[in-house]
Design an enzyme around this catalytic site. Structure first.
Site, short mmCIF file in Angstrom:
data_model
loop_
_atom_site.label_atom_id
_atom_site.label_comp_id
_atom_site.label_asym_id
_atom_site.label_seq_id
_atom_site.Cartn_x
_atom_site.Cartn_y
_atom_site.Cartn_z
N ASN A 218 0.86 -1.20 0.00
CA ASN A 218 0.00 0.00 0.00
C ASN A 218 0.90 1.24 0.00
O ASN A 218 2.12 1.14 -0.04
CB ASN A 218 -0.93 -0.02 1.21
CG ASN A 218 -0.15 -0.08 2.51
OD1 ASN A 218 0.56 0.84 2.85
ND2 ASN A 218 -0.29 -1.20 3.22
N LYS A 295 9.86 -16.85 -10.25
CA LYS A 295 9.09 -15.75 -10.86
C LYS A 295 7.95 -16.33 -11.70
O LYS A 295 8.16 -17.23 -12.52
CB LYS A 295 10.04 -14.93 -11.75
CG LYS A 295 9.37 -13.72 -12.34
CD LYS A 295 10.32 -12.95 -13.24
CE LYS A 295 9.53 -11.90 -13.99
NZ LYS A 295 10.23 -11.39 -15.15
N ASP A 312 -3.96 -10.14 13.20
CA ASP A 312 -4.03 -8.73 13.59
C ASP A 312 -2.99 -8.48 14.67
O ASP A 312 -3.12 -8.97 15.80
CB ASP A 312 -5.44 -8.38 14.09
CG ASP A 312 -5.62 -6.88 14.19
OD1 ASP A 312 -4.81 -6.24 14.89
OD2 ASP A 312 -6.53 -6.35 13.54
N PHE A 329 -4.23 3.16 14.88
CA PHE A 329 -4.57 4.17 13.90
C PHE A 329 -5.64 3.57 12.99
O PHE A 329 -5.65 2.35 12.78
CB PHE A 329 -3.35 4.57 13.07
CG PHE A 329 -2.58 5.73 13.65
CD1 PHE A 329 -1.91 5.57 14.85
CD2 PHE A 329 -2.55 6.97 13.02
CE1 PHE A 329 -1.21 6.64 15.41
CE2 PHE A 329 -1.85 8.03 13.56
CZ PHE A 329 -1.18 7.87 14.75
O1 PMT Z 1 2.80 6.23 6.58
P1 PMT Z 1 2.14 7.54 6.16
O2 PMT Z 1 2.25 7.78 4.68
O3 PMT Z 1 2.58 8.70 7.00
O4 PMT Z 1 0.56 7.35 6.43
C1 PMT Z 1 0.10 7.18 7.74
C2 PMT Z 1 -1.03 6.15 7.79
C3 PMT Z 1 -2.20 6.62 6.93
C4 PMT Z 1 -0.54 4.79 7.32
C5 PMT Z 1 -1.44 6.07 9.30
O5 PMT Z 1 -1.83 7.36 9.74
C6 PMT Z 1 -2.60 5.11 9.52
O6 PMT Z 1 -3.75 5.48 9.49
N1 PMT Z 1 -2.27 3.82 9.79
C7 PMT Z 1 -3.27 2.75 9.95
C8 PMT Z 1 -3.74 2.30 8.59
C9 PMT Z 1 -4.99 1.43 8.61
O7 PMT Z 1 -5.85 1.57 7.83
O8 PMT Z 1 -5.07 0.60 9.53
P2 PMT Z 1 -6.29 -0.49 9.65
O9 PMT Z 1 -7.61 0.21 9.75
O10 PMT Z 1 -6.14 -1.51 8.60
O11 PMT Z 1 -5.93 -1.10 11.03
C10 PMT Z 1 -6.28 -0.51 12.27
C11 PMT Z 1 -5.13 -0.66 13.21
O12 PMT Z 1 -4.79 -2.04 13.37
C12 PMT Z 1 -3.86 0.04 12.79
O13 PMT Z 1 -3.29 0.57 13.96
C13 PMT Z 1 -3.00 -1.07 12.20
O14 PMT Z 1 -1.62 -0.80 12.36
C14 PMT Z 1 -3.44 -2.26 13.02
N2 PMT Z 1 -3.38 -3.55 12.28
C15 PMT Z 1 -4.17 -3.76 11.19
C16 PMT Z 1 -4.14 -4.98 10.56
C17 PMT Z 1 -3.26 -5.97 11.04
N3 PMT Z 1 -3.20 -7.16 10.45
N4 PMT Z 1 -2.49 -5.75 12.11
C18 PMT Z 1 -2.53 -4.54 12.74
O15 PMT Z 1 -1.81 -4.32 13.71
#
Ligand code: PMT
Length: 404
Positions: A218, A295, A312, A329
């Protein structure tokens, strides 16, 4: 009584402190506080309510701050120079000292009926109140209810102290001493608010291999996570940054653990002891079930990839023992608040920071809203560096509150 230390002198250097004064006999102490703040290197702008001007003159505060004092909300001259929005944008910290019961009530209910409440409502920075009032007014149920609202909104409380009051009563409601307020202001910027804390931050994207040369990923640049790592170091924390691939320089004094995939990131997180865990990484929700050993050759018109769910990481850490203070986040394209709050609960977090996915990935600035059980705080658009400092101040404050 606390004394001024070199810490206050260094951390307040060039910081912009907006000092608000309400009416009350303790207003005279604000003059000394202003002198100390300026002496510690802070730039100070003073806003006085009408009540404050009954106790101490704007001229006194102007002489001590070296700046014209602001008193009117609807003053065309003041609006042209530095009106309420500019004042709110200017400040790194707003401290209202003394904060009267009346001011707290108006602030708790979102009023903007004078310059000081309007500036507080328009703020982008931390707001601290140093209450000063009669002990019976402080103990009154209405004041307590207002205080609950103010705390839920993330507003900081400096004091009040207990003791003999100007009216002869004894009890809580005395303004803290100027030196104590100086130290508390300095602590908001320091270096020190996370001293000794082990902070683990995930950042950047993950890459999920399709074959030896291709991957799913991403647009996360890592900027937000790296800025938080730098801010946590500034605040005195021992920081480990577990990062997916980025082009960013590693913040000084930060331990970097580079990872590629979500499974790598999980393994790295599970072996790090943490008091505070901040998951900023944009972790791939799915990985390729069976990455090809060689590949993949172009042949058929269509190619299907079987994907499986990644674990997660954040939810796993949030159920570990001992459990750190967990901050997530959420980047969403729609229903930002609802989805973020749902993740706060479903992942068992202490706080979640919601941002708009269409404008945050890769950018140098962002606007976010932090949610925690029973409260929230909006951070207007600002650089990720500045935002990170403010988020770290909020996280350090909230992580001190006992959590389950
Ligand atoms: O890196 P930048 O370009 O500065 O951008 C910052 C950002 C947009 C990446 C950041 O601000 C942000 O929002 N990060 C979370 C992205 C996201 O969409 O997370 P999520 O909704 O998929 O997951 C929620 C939370 O669970 C997040 O804290 C994520 O780190 C965590 N997660 C998600 C999936 C997973 N398998 N394991 C996790 O720990």
């Amino acid at each position: 009584m606390m004394t001024s230390t070199p810490t206050a002198l260094t951390t307040l250097q060039n910081k912009r402190v907006l000092l608000g004064l309400c009416g009350g006999i303790a207003a005279y102490k604000a003059a000394e506080l202003c002198r100390l703040l300026v002496g510690a290197g802070a730039q100070v702008q003073v806003v006085m309510t009408k009540g404050a001007q009954e106790f101490i003159t704007p001229l006194t505060m102007q002489a001590l701050s070296g700046q014209a004092v602001h008193t009117e909300l609807l003053d065309p001259g003041a609006e042209a120079a530095m009106g309420h929005i500019q004042l709110a944008r200017w400040a790194d910290l707003i401290l209202v000292a003394p904060a009267s019961a009346n001011f707290m009530a108006r602030l708790a209910h979102g009023e903007a009926s004078d310059l000081l409440t309007a500036v507080c409502l328009a703020r982008r920075c931390p707001l601290a109140l140093a209450p000063a009032m009669n002990q019976a007014m402080w103990s009154n149920a209405s004041t307590a209810a207002n205080l609950g609202l103010l705390k839920a909104a993330g507003i900081l409380l400096f004091g009040p102290a207990n003791g003999v009051q100007a009216c002869g009563d004894v009890g809580p409601g005395r303004l803290l001493e100027p030196n104590e307020l100086l130290q508390l202001c300095a602590a908001q910027f320091a270096t020190g608010s996370l001293a000794g804390q082990r902070v683990v931050i995930t950042a950047g994207p993950t890459r999920e291999a399709i074959d030896p040369v291709r991957y799913l990923s991403n647009h996360s640049s890592g900027k937000m996570g790296y800025a938080l790592a730098a801010a946590a170091i500034e605040a005195g924390a021992d920081v480990t940054l577990i990062s997916g691939p980025t082009d960013l320089p590693v913040p000084e004094r930060c331990k970097l653990v580079p990872v590629i995939s979500a499974l790598d990131m999980l393994a790295a997180c599970q072996v790090q002891a943490a008091d505070i865990f901040i998951a900023v990484a944009a972790v791939a929700d799915y990985r390729v079930a069976l990455p090809a050993a060689g590949k993949i050759k172009k042949s058929a018109e269509e190619l299907s990839l079987a994907l499986v769910r990644n674990p997660d990481i954040l939810a796993t850490i949030a159920t570990s023992t001992p459990r750190p203070f967990c901050v997530g986040f959420a980047a969403e394209t729609d229903n930002l608040a609802d989805y973020a709050k749902a993740k706060l609960h479903s992942k068992g977090l202490d706080m979640i920071v919601a941002n708009d996915a269409t404008s945050t990935f890769g950018n140098d600035s962002a606007s976010v809203t932090a949610y925690w059980p029973g409260g929230e705080q909006l951070f207007e658009p600002q650089s990720k560096t500045q935002l990170a400092r403010r988020l770290i101040a909020l996280i350090s404050q909230r992580s001190l509150i006992p959590h389950v």
